[in-house]
Every structure is written in structure tokens, then in C-alpha cells.
Scaffold this motif. Sequence first.
Motif, PDB file in Angstrom:
ATOM      1  N   HIS A 179       2.044  -2.798  -5.106  1.00 58.49           N
ATOM      2  CA  HIS A 179       2.293  -2.189  -3.799  1.00 58.49           C
ATOM      3  C   HIS A 179       2.908  -0.809  -3.947  1.00 58.49           C
ATOM      4  CE1 HIS A 179       5.013  -1.472  -0.234  1.00 58.49           C
ATOM      5  NE2 HIS A 179       3.842  -1.601   0.345  1.00 58.49           N
ATOM      6  N   ASP A 180       2.331   0.139  -3.228  1.00 56.69           N
ATOM      7  CA  ASP A 180       2.840   1.504  -3.207  1.00 56.69           C
ATOM      8  C   ASP A 180       3.567   1.733  -1.877  1.00 56.69           C
ATOM      9  OD1 ASP A 180       3.356   4.180  -3.351  1.00 56.69           O
ATOM     10  OD2 ASP A 180       1.249   4.833  -3.311  1.00 56.69           O
TER      11      ASP A 180
ATOM     12  N   TYR B 158       1.996   4.253   0.291  1.00 57.29           N
ATOM     13  CA  TYR B 158       0.618   4.042   0.746  1.00 57.29           C
ATOM     14  C   TYR B 158       0.530   4.480   2.207  1.00 57.29           C
ATOM     15  CZ  TYR B 158      -3.692   1.348   1.737  1.00 57.29           C
ATOM     16  OH  TYR B 158      -4.959   0.949   2.100  1.00 57.29           O
ATOM     17  N   ASN B 159      -0.291   5.494   2.467  1.00 59.20           N
ATOM     18  CA  ASN B 159      -0.227   6.204   3.746  1.00 59.20           C
ATOM     19  C   ASN B 159      -1.104   5.576   4.825  1.00 59.20           C
ATOM     20  OD1 ASN B 159       0.557   8.162   5.567  1.00 59.20           O
ATOM     21  ND2 ASN B 159      -0.920   9.684   4.833  1.00 59.20           N
ATOM     22  N   THR B 160      -0.658   4.421   5.333  1.00 60.66           N
ATOM     23  CA  THR B 160      -1.312   3.801   6.485  1.00 60.66           C
ATOM     24  C   THR B 160      -0.233   3.433   7.498  1.00 60.66           C
ATOM     25  OG1 THR B 160      -1.174   1.498   5.711  1.00 60.66           O
ATOM     26  CG2 THR B 160      -3.086   2.813   4.972  1.00 60.66           C
TER      27      THR B 160
ATOM     28  N   ASN C 137       1.357   0.012   6.671  1.00 59.77           N
ATOM     29  CA  ASN C 137       2.292  -0.022   5.550  1.00 59.77           C
ATOM     30  C   ASN C 137       3.604   0.668   5.897  1.00 59.77           C
ATOM     31  OD1 ASN C 137       2.962  -0.624   2.735  1.00 59.77           O
ATOM     32  ND2 ASN C 137       2.914   1.591   2.460  1.00 59.77           N
TER      33      ASN C 137
ATOM     34  N   THR D 192      -1.019  -3.831   0.795  1.00 53.41           N
ATOM     35  CA  THR D 192      -1.266  -3.614  -0.637  1.00 53.41           C
ATOM     36  C   THR D 192      -2.664  -3.065  -0.887  1.00 53.41           C
ATOM     37  OG1 THR D 192      -1.977  -5.918  -0.951  1.00 53.41           O
ATOM     38  CG2 THR D 192       0.345  -5.425  -1.335  1.00 53.41           C
ATOM     39  N   GLY D 193      -3.405  -2.743   0.177  1.00 53.25           N
ATOM     40  CA  GLY D 193      -4.733  -2.154   0.028  1.00 53.25           C
ATOM     41  C   GLY D 193      -5.744  -2.775   0.969  1.00 53.25           C
TER      42      GLY D 193
ATOM     43  N   SER E  27      -2.909  -0.722 -10.138  1.00 49.36           N
ATOM     44  CA  SER E  27      -2.031   0.435  -9.933  1.00 49.36           C
ATOM     45  C   SER E  27      -0.941   0.493 -10.995  1.00 49.36           C
ATOM     46  CB  SER E  27      -1.386   0.371  -8.545  1.00 49.36           C
ATOM     47  OG  SER E  27      -2.361   0.433  -7.531  1.00 49.36           O
TER      48      SER E  27
ATOM     49  N   LYS F  90       3.554   6.112  -7.888  1.00 50.03           N
ATOM     50  CA  LYS F  90       2.233   5.710  -8.358  1.00 50.03           C
ATOM     51  C   LYS F  90       1.589   6.848  -9.143  1.00 50.03           C
ATOM     52  CE  LYS F  90      -2.206   3.795  -6.851  1.00 50.03           C
ATOM     53  NZ  LYS F  90      -3.022   3.345  -5.704  1.00 50.03           N
TER      54      LYS F  90
END
Length: 379
Positions: free
Chosen positions: A278-279, A282-284, A287, A349-350, A366, A377
Amino acid sequence: MSAKKIWLFALLAGCISSLILTPLSVQAADPIKIGSVLRLSAGAEDGLPAKRGVELAVAEINKAGGINGRQIEVIFEDEKDSPTNAVNAVQKLINVDKVVAIIGPMTSGATLAAAPTANEAKMVMISPTATSPKVSGAGVFIYRGCSRIDKQAEALTDYVAKNYKPKTVGVLYSNEPYGKGCNDLFSKFFEKAGIKVVATESFMRGAKDFKAQLTNIKAAKPDILFIPGYYQETAPAASQARQLGMKQRIIGVYGDISPVYIELAGKAAEGHLVAGEHDPDYNTPKNKKFVESYQALVKSIPNEPNNVMFAALTYDMMNLVAEGIKKYGPTSEGIQKYLTEVQDHDGVTGQLCFNREHDVMKGEVSLFEVKKGKYVKVK
């Protein structure tokens, strides 16, 4: 008919009506039960964050009205790092609690031990963190929400070989199943990548002094240092390596991914490389909201372990189960059907789906490196 008889008749009619109608109305309002077998005593530094991930997902679902008007109720059981205990917990959730899906267990041994029980009962069981290759294809109803340990090892050793170009590696591993397994597997991949293992030492869980082992490794003059285990030991070991004048880049595994590793290792954490799931960056929208909610929850609970990766994995698995219920109803068969066909689920996580062996698919493994006191990351 007297007034007394009329009253008695009305009372009896009301009772009969209640007996007939109440089970139906209660059934309509009954919660949908989900089971979760997590590391809540032994390994709670990972298990409690995993529990919070489930709780955050369920809180969001229930706040939005539940699923078709029914709330989600989660029944948590403690894995206790025991395959036998995990099997007993899964049996209880299936036979006594009548759950429709199970999130967990977390360890590979417990997952593999409980898989036949879940399969026989046609019960969806999703491990968020079991990394053993043996979990792949363990059963029609068994799923995995993280990458396999051999895929992690391959990604990490390839990256190290290409970017750092070391010729040799020294290994200091935790002498328990996880650490020993990582030592065996990663050592093979290091050798495959052209990186020779020139020194191998071990330590026990709970150890505090690693200088004797590190001194032996230092004498072999490895280009890099691999320390697989859990952060309670790996972080102090990294710090002591620096105290001994060892300047090699330090490579680690899952058990290190926590802000506490960076706190315990101090300056020795800088440059630390691990595989992860998990990042936080993560640009959503999903998230960003999740990370904010999780960190706020951690701050509100005294002495709460902080590990957003484990929370993210269970958060995604719980939401996948919920989507299955929404589409096909609150049955394990319906959830299994959904998990088999889902594509590009918007997870934290994607973008998630599962392959034929029921391993989660979300792109390449990752890798994260500590830069200025934070895991960033790099691949």
C-alpha cells in the motif's frame, strides 16, 4: 359475547399475529454476519491495524444504510499465531455464527490449515496477508489479498541487482518460521541475481543485542545487509549495525513496514528497502479518505499500533465482500461468483482482481525505500 371474552380473543389474536409476523420482520432487519480471524494477541502489532481496516470499511457501509437495508456485523476471532486455533475459529464462525464470508487468517500456516475447512463448507475465506506460494490454488473458496513472498523476493532482488549492483550480501534473520522462510527464499533469489551470500547469522524473537552476529557478518565485508524478521528486532539490529560502523544498505521484508521501524532504527532506517502492498500517497479520492480516516482513528486510541498497510489490505477485502453481497446477495456462493468475475475494483491498494489461482492482481510488486524518515514508493 361478553366484553371480557372479546378482550381475551383480541389478546390471543394479537399474540398469534405477533408469533407469525415477528420472525419475518426480525429476519428482514437481521445483520449480515462476516467473520474475521486476525492476529489479535500474538502479532497484534499487525493484527490490530488489520482489524481497524475491517472496522473502517464496515462503518462506511453501515453509515450509508448497509446493504439493501441490512447492516454488516463482524465477528472477530483471535488467530493466536496457531494453525489449530485458526481452524477452530473458522469452524465456529461457519457452524455457530453462520457468517457468509471470512476475512483472514493472516499467517500462511493458519490459512493453509483452515483452507480445507472453509472449502468443504463452501465458505469464502480471504487472507489479507498470507504470502506462501502454497496458498495459490488452495481451494475454490480461498482467496489471497496480497502478493506472494516469492514474487516479492524476485522483485526486490532484481531491483537491488540493477540499481545497487552489489556482488555480495550478508543475512541476519529472525529464527522463527517467517524469518527462516525469508532467509531461505531470498537467499536463492539473491544468488540467482548474481549476489553471493557470504555470511548468515540468526537471532531469536525478543533479542536485544545483535552485535555478536553483526560482527561476524561485518568480517565477511558484504556489499548489502539483509535483515528479515519483525521490526521489534530488525530495527534495533539495523541501528546496532551502524554503531559497529557498517554502512551497507539494509534490505528488509513485510515485518518492517511500520512507522515504528523508522522510530526505532532512527538514522539507520534511511535507505531501508522493502516490498509492500500500500502506498499512502496513492493519488485517488478513495485512498486519501481512507488514509485520513485510519490515521485519525489511530490517534484516538491510546497505544494503538500504526500500520496503514495492514489496515489497507483488510479494508479492500471487506469492501470486495460487500460488493459481492450487493450484486448477488448475502451468500458465500454469491460472493465467490463476484470475486471470480470482478475486474478493476477501485481499492486503496490498487485496481484489484483475482487470477485463476485466486491471488490478487494489481500490477507489479511495489517497493518502498525510507527517504527522509518516510517510506516512499520507488517501484
